[in-house]
Design a protein around this motif. Structure first.
Motif, short mmCIF file in Angstrom:
data_model
loop_
_atom_site.label_atom_id
_atom_site.label_comp_id
_atom_site.label_asym_id
_atom_site.label_seq_id
_atom_site.Cartn_x
_atom_site.Cartn_y
_atom_site.Cartn_z
N LEU A 24 9.03 -12.85 -6.20
CA LEU A 24 8.21 -12.01 -7.02
C LEU A 24 7.37 -10.94 -6.46
CD1 LEU A 24 6.84 -15.31 -8.86
CD2 LEU A 24 8.45 -13.65 -9.91
N ALA A 25 7.92 -10.44 -5.65
CA ALA A 25 7.25 -9.26 -4.79
C ALA A 25 6.89 -8.19 -5.67
CB ALA A 25 8.16 -8.88 -3.56
N PHE A 26 7.35 -7.83 -6.77
CA PHE A 26 7.30 -6.64 -7.48
C PHE A 26 5.72 -6.72 -8.30
CE2 PHE A 26 9.68 -9.90 -9.97
CZ PHE A 26 9.07 -10.00 -11.18
N CYS A 27 5.24 -8.17 -8.37
CA CYS A 27 4.12 -8.20 -8.91
C CYS A 27 2.95 -8.80 -8.21
CB CYS A 27 4.10 -9.25 -10.34
SG CYS A 27 4.64 -11.12 -9.72
N TYR A 28 3.54 -9.07 -6.91
CA TYR A 28 2.27 -9.38 -6.01
C TYR A 28 2.74 -9.10 -4.45
CZ TYR A 28 -1.18 -12.89 -4.16
OH TYR A 28 -2.16 -13.49 -3.65
N SER A 29 2.41 -7.91 -4.00
CA SER A 29 3.01 -7.60 -2.90
C SER A 29 1.91 -6.47 -1.99
CB SER A 29 4.43 -6.91 -2.72
OG SER A 29 4.19 -5.91 -3.75
N ILE A 30 2.30 -6.17 -0.89
CA ILE A 30 1.21 -5.04 -0.15
C ILE A 30 1.96 -3.93 -0.40
CG2 ILE A 30 0.71 -3.95 2.19
CD1 ILE A 30 0.34 -6.97 3.03
N ILE A 31 1.51 -2.95 -1.00
CA ILE A 31 2.06 -1.68 -1.46
C ILE A 31 2.27 -0.45 -0.02
CG2 ILE A 31 2.03 0.52 -2.92
CD1 ILE A 31 0.58 -1.36 -4.87
N ASN A 32 1.04 -0.57 0.54
CA ASN A 32 0.83 0.26 1.68
C ASN A 32 0.17 -0.57 2.84
OD1 ASN A 32 2.17 2.85 1.86
ND2 ASN A 32 0.57 3.26 -0.24
N GLY A 33 0.93 -0.78 3.97
CA GLY A 33 0.07 -1.59 5.04
C GLY A 33 -0.42 -0.51 6.11
N PRO A 34 -1.48 -0.98 6.97
CA PRO A 34 -2.12 -0.14 7.85
C PRO A 34 -1.03 0.51 8.86
CG PRO A 34 -2.16 -2.53 8.64
CD PRO A 34 -1.18 -2.26 7.48
N THR A 35 -1.66 1.79 9.25
CA THR A 35 -0.84 2.51 10.21
C THR A 35 -1.55 2.60 11.62
OG1 THR A 35 -2.06 4.41 9.32
CG2 THR A 35 -0.18 4.15 8.27
N ASN A 36 -0.81 2.75 12.44
CA ASN A 36 -1.04 2.93 14.02
C ASN A 36 -2.33 3.76 14.05
OD1 ASN A 36 0.93 1.36 14.57
ND2 ASN A 36 2.20 3.00 15.89
N ALA A 37 -3.28 3.47 14.89
CA ALA A 37 -4.57 4.28 15.05
C ALA A 37 -4.97 4.22 16.61
CB ALA A 37 -5.53 3.59 14.38
N THR A 38 -5.22 5.31 17.09
CA THR A 38 -5.51 5.44 18.65
C THR A 38 -7.17 6.05 18.31
OG1 THR A 38 -3.11 5.91 19.18
CG2 THR A 38 -5.04 6.47 20.87
N VAL A 39 -7.89 5.33 19.30
CA VAL A 39 -9.38 5.74 19.13
C VAL A 39 -9.91 5.73 20.52
CG1 VAL A 39 -9.59 5.13 16.74
CG2 VAL A 39 -10.34 3.56 18.73
N LEU A 40 -11.01 6.10 20.71
CA LEU A 40 -11.96 6.14 21.93
C LEU A 40 -12.65 4.96 21.93
CD1 LEU A 40 -12.96 9.97 22.89
CD2 LEU A 40 -11.41 8.56 24.13
N ALA A 41 -12.74 4.20 23.00
CA ALA A 41 -13.69 3.16 23.07
C ALA A 41 -15.19 3.72 22.59
CB ALA A 41 -13.83 2.50 24.45
N GLY A 42 -15.66 2.74 21.93
CA GLY A 42 -16.99 2.81 21.48
C GLY A 42 -17.14 3.37 19.98
N SER A 43 -16.06 4.18 19.61
CA SER A 43 -15.96 4.65 18.20
C SER A 43 -15.37 3.54 17.46
CB SER A 43 -14.92 6.04 18.12
OG SER A 43 -13.70 5.67 18.64
N GLU A 44 -15.31 4.08 16.17
CA GLU A 44 -14.72 2.92 14.94
C GLU A 44 -13.25 3.33 14.50
OE1 GLU A 44 -16.23 4.92 10.78
OE2 GLU A 44 -17.57 3.35 11.65
N ALA A 45 -12.76 2.00 14.14
CA ALA A 45 -11.10 2.38 13.69
C ALA A 45 -11.04 1.95 12.23
CB ALA A 45 -10.34 1.53 14.69
N ARG A 46 -10.15 2.72 11.52
CA ARG A 46 -10.05 2.21 10.05
C ARG A 46 -8.71 1.81 10.02
NH1 ARG A 46 -14.41 4.15 6.68
NH2 ARG A 46 -16.16 4.65 7.78
N PHE A 47 -8.52 1.00 9.14
CA PHE A 47 -7.04 0.59 8.68
C PHE A 47 -7.07 0.31 6.99
CE2 PHE A 47 -7.38 -0.51 12.99
CZ PHE A 47 -6.41 0.05 13.57
N ASN A 48 -6.06 0.77 6.32
CA ASN A 48 -6.00 0.57 4.90
C ASN A 48 -4.88 -0.33 4.74
OD1 ASN A 48 -8.18 2.12 3.89
ND2 ASN A 48 -6.97 3.91 3.44
#
Ligand SMILES: *[C@@H]1O[C@H](CO)[C@@H](O)[C@H](O)[C@H]1NC(C)=O
Ligand SMILES: *[C@@H]1O[C@H](CO)[C@@H](O)[C@H](O)[C@H]1NC(C)=O
Ligand SMILES: *[C@@H]1O[C@H](CO)[C@@H](O)[C@H](O)[C@H]1NC(C)=O
Ligand SMILES: *[C@@H]1O[C@H](CO)[C@@H](O)[C@H](O)[C@H]1NC(C)=O
Ligand SMILES: *[C@@H]1O[C@H](CO)[C@@H](O)[C@H](O)[C@H]1NC(C)=O
Ligand SMILES: *[C@@H]1O[C@H](CO)[C@@H](O)[C@H](O)[C@H]1NC(C)=O
Ligand SMILES: *[C@@H]1O[C@H](CO)[C@@H](O)[C@H](O)[C@H]1NC(C)=O
Ligand SMILES: *[C@@H]1O[C@H](CO)[C@@H](O)[C@H](O)[C@H]1NC(C)=O
Length: 365
Positions: A21-45
């Protein structure tokens, strides 16, 4: 009993049937790769469709944050928080990792129970230090130089490139070695070998993905024409010698002047008490005795002797006035002096004790 069984079975049936039943209960967009400098923040959707119940964020396999459709986010650590967005397409949970550490690098997964799972990779990088070991250099014609650039404490090992003024140097001109320390950070040593034909600014650049611009370190290589260089070194040597000579001679001259001034002052203080006061006294008398000016001119060569001359003239004046003119012309000046000398000295000695009184008058004025 039946009710209870149904209550337990429902989620099981749901989870079993969800992939279908994926059409009614699924992940539309997953997270994307991220590269950050240590100490800063990272965000994922992670965006899920309508009908979702629970969403779990995992970092390297460990749950770090859970979001329930009815009760919102359950934050168990300050380092992992989230924001929610709702749009027509679905619900978006944004995971925020604060103060990222090297150990946070790895898989970030968004899971909607067994229904669906999407993941991406987080790369936490460390901006180390960069320096050129040589400070300002001077390079001669045909001289091959080695310039060493050192990068310390990076993650991952940085890409090292070199530039001369504004253009990149060919990779064959330099060699870069990397090593990993026990702390997991990398060091790199790059050695550039080249022969210059002009003054150049040599720049070593170190880059990692997380840096917006590569870090750089520069050194100015001053090209010295060998003939000019010799002249320069000789010049500098001779200028040093000249400077030393000038300084020493100046010091000597100043010392001499000081000594002379001191000696002269000492002598003058003593002399002033005798000759100068006498002269002043005499000149004062000169002004008053205007009648004697003619006689004084005659002995102008030795002003000190004027009083004696006057003394002589006094004697002469006592002599009958018929013969002064003839005596002046006929008697040579030398004779006058010689004749006056024996009379002068005794007179001076007699004057001497009187003079101290006159000094006091002068100094008071
Ligand atoms: C994300 O990162 C992983 C590991 O570095 C890589 O294999 C994958 O291709 C990347 N995905 C994208 C979309 O760049
Ligand atoms: C996540 O989505 C929101 C809403 O669309 C957006 O404002 C935010 O920039 C996104 N974050 C990332 C890391 O893509
Ligand atoms: C990286 O480190 C260098 C030297 O410590 C610093 O000058 C530079 O601002 C840093 N870059 C960033 C993006 O933090
Ligand atoms: C530099 O090399 C060139 C070519 O080999 C030569 O003609 C020149 O004399 C050399 N200059 C010096 C200062 O050695
Ligand atoms: C630059 O420094 C390195 C290491 O300190 C040294 O080996 C090299 O000879 C130096 N290069 C010059 C041109 O002085
Ligand atoms: C490089 O820059 C320096 C300083 O700006 C300049 O003196 C030199 O001529 C330049 N060299 C070249 C090859 O352009
Ligand atoms: C070196 O870094 C400084 C400061 O980050 C920057 O202004 C400059 O343009 C860089 N130079 C080069 C050659 O990239
Ligand atoms: C060195 O200087 C001389 C005279 O100034 C000039 O003729 C010669 O071309 C210079 N050599 C180089 C390599 O610049």
């Amino acid at each position: 009993m039946e009710r209870f069984q149904k209550f337990i079975l429902l989620p099981l049936i749901l989870t079993a049937s969800l992939p279908g039943l994926a059409f009614c209960y699924s992940i539309i967009n997953g997270p994307t790769n991220a590269t950050v400098l240590a100490g800063s923040e990272a965000r994922f959707n992670c965006t899920v469709s309508e009908g979702w119940i629970i969403l779990i964020w995992l970092s390297n396999g460990s749950p770090v944050l859970t979001v329930s459709s009815s009760q919102g986010a359950f934050e168990t650590s300050d380092r992992f928080t989230s924001q929610n967005y709702t749009s027509s397409s679905g619900f978006t949970s944004e995971l925020i990792i604060h103060n990222t550490q090297l150990s946070d690098s790895g898989k970030i997964e968004c899971s909607v129970q067994q229904a669906d799972s999407k993941f991406a990779f987080l790369s936490v990088q460390v901006n180390g230090s960069l320096s050129i070991k040589n400070s300002t250099l001077t390079v001669k014609e045909n001289e091959t130089i080695e310039i060493v650039c050192e990068a310390l404490g990076w993650a991952p090992a940085p890409d090292i490139t070199w530039m001369t003024n504004d253009s990149f140097i060919d990779k064959s001109k330099y060699v870069t070695q990397q090593s990993q320390g026990s702390n997991g950070l990398y060091d790199a040593l790059s050695i550039l070998t080249l022969t210059l034909t002009d003054t150049e600014i040599l720049t070593c650049l170190a880059d990692i993905e997380a840096l917006p611009n590569p870090q750089n370190a520069s050194v100015t290589c001053i090209f010295v024409n060998s003939t000019l260089e010799n002249a320069y070194s000789e010049d500098s040597r001779s200028t040093w010698v000249i400077v030393l000579a000038v300084v020493l001679s100046l010091v000597g001259i100043i010392l001499l002047i000081i000594i002379i001034v001191v000696v002269v002052r000492c002598c003058l203080k003593k002399k002033e008490s005798t000759y100068q006061t006498e002269i002043r006294k005499v000149s004062a008398e000169k002004n008053t005795d205007s009648d004697l000016k003619n006689m004084q001119r005659h002995g102008s060569e030795n002003q000190g002797y004027i009083p004696e001359e006057r003394w002589n003239t006094e004697h002469i004046s006592r002599i009958p006035s018929s013969s002064p003119v003839s005596s002046k012309i006929t008697v040579p000046a030398e004779d006058l002096h010689t004749s006056s000398v024996p009379k002068v000295r005794p007179q001076r000695r007699t004057d001497y004790p009187i003079s101290p009184k006159k000094i006091r008058n002068v100094t008071l004025v």
